[in-house]
Write a protein that holds these residues in place. Structure first.
Motif, PDB file in Angstrom:
ATOM      1  N   GLY A 247       0.789  -1.229   0.000  1.00 32.07           N
ATOM      2  CA  GLY A 247       0.000   0.000   0.000  1.00 32.07           C
ATOM      3  C   GLY A 247       0.817   1.273   0.000  1.00 32.07           C
ATOM      4  O   GLY A 247       0.255   2.371  -0.079  1.00 32.07           O
TER       5      GLY A 247
ATOM      6  N   ASN B  73      -3.001   2.924  -8.990  1.00 31.18           N
ATOM      7  CA  ASN B  73      -4.172   2.053  -9.069  1.00 31.18           C
ATOM      8  C   ASN B  73      -3.760   0.583  -9.169  1.00 31.18           C
ATOM      9  O   ASN B  73      -4.336  -0.283  -8.507  1.00 31.18           O
ATOM     10  CB  ASN B  73      -5.016   2.445 -10.281  1.00 31.18           C
TER      11      ASN B  73
ATOM     12  N   GLN C 156      -2.505  -0.640  -5.891  1.00 33.82           N
ATOM     13  CA  GLN C 156      -3.477  -0.481  -4.802  1.00 33.82           C
ATOM     14  C   GLN C 156      -2.862   0.295  -3.627  1.00 33.82           C
ATOM     15  O   GLN C 156      -2.881  -0.147  -2.480  1.00 33.82           O
ATOM     16  CB  GLN C 156      -3.982  -1.848  -4.330  1.00 33.82           C
TER      17      GLN C 156
END
Length: 281
Positions: A171, A198, A201
């Motif tokens: 992340g 994207n 993530q």
């Protein structure tokens, strides 16, 4: 048999002799010899084929358009070959001088030997020179187009490498921005950052500006756009590594970064996320 037809036959008969003279003199004058993966015999064969077109044109055995098409095809292939080898255009075009010189030497010898008229010489000029000029134009155009395409691909590859979004843990990723940001790079920066954020993530992106020497209003605006766009994806951006001189420029420009989280370096940014460099090893 008319004079032009006769001279055309002589060019065809002597095309290998002319090709060898072109090749020998050309090789002697080359500043740098490239490895072309062709033998001397193969190169002379290519040269002889090119010279043969001029003989055919003089004989008028093949119509003018066909001769032009053959010469253009030969010149395009040669232009592509020279460009791929990395031979400079000016160096490659030197060949023209040798072709012109030795083709005309053979023609002048035959003209003197058979006492041909001035009218024949002018007719020769109207055929030989335009064909050579056409070959030079097709060669140059092909060379330049391939060279520009190569530069375009290299620049595109460089730009893609200049947006390295590097994941450091789940992340979280860092984007070390280095060098000058122009309009083209700025557009790619936005596109690539959003796509990679994207794909990975991300929840946080650490935007490292320590490699940016100059920040103007365009660069600052682009940073804002990236931060806003990432925010729409649910990604929080943290700016790190702003250099003192860049910070001073931002103040002078009246740039307001008060709504953006800023940290001095990567370690501080990670600590703010309850992470340490040691925990990532």
């Amino acid at each position: 048999m008319d004079n032009l037809h006769f001279l055309g036959e002589r060019i065809l008969e002597k095309k290998y002799e002319i090709a060898k003279m072109v090749h020998t003199n050309r090789m002697a004058d080359l500043k740098e010899i490239k490895d072309v993966n062709l033998t001397n015999e193969e190169i002379i064969e290519l040269r002889a084929n090119f010279i043969g077109y001029f003989g055919q044109a003089l004989m008028a055995g093949i119509d003018e358009k066909t001769i032009f098409d053959q010469i253009v095809k030969w010149a395009k292939e040669s232009g592509e070959f020279a460009s791929n080898l990395g031979i400079s255009l000016s160096e490659a075009l030197e060949d023209t001088t040798y072709y012109r010189k030795f083709i005309w030497e053979v023609l002048k010898e035959e003209i003197r030997k058979h006492n041909m008229s001035t009218e024949t010489i002018f007719e020769l000029i109207t055929i030989i020179d335009p064909l050579l000029d056409k070959a030079v134009f097709a060669f140059s155009l092909t060379y330049v187009n391939i060279h520009q395409e190569t530069l375009k691909k290299a620049k595109s590859a460089f730009l893609e490498l200049s947006v390295p979004v590097v994941p450091i843990t789940k992340g979280i990723a860092v984007l070390p921005l280095v060098g000058e940001v122009d309009t083209e790079r700025a557009a790619l920066l936005l596109e690539e950052t959003l796509e990679k954020a994207n794909k990975l993530q991300l929840s946080h992106l650490l935007f490292d500006l320590s490699g940016v020497m100059i920040v103007d209003t365009m660069v600052a605006h682009q940073i804002f756009k990236i931060v806003e766009a990432l925010g729409l994806l649910g990604v929080k951006t943290i700016l790190i590594g702003i250099r003192p001189e860049v910070a001073q420029t931002m103040i002078q420009l009246g740039i307001d970064f008060s709504e953006i989280t800023i940290k001095a370096n990567l370690e501080q940014a990670l600590l703010g996320l309850n992470l340490t460099i040691d925990s990532l090893e």
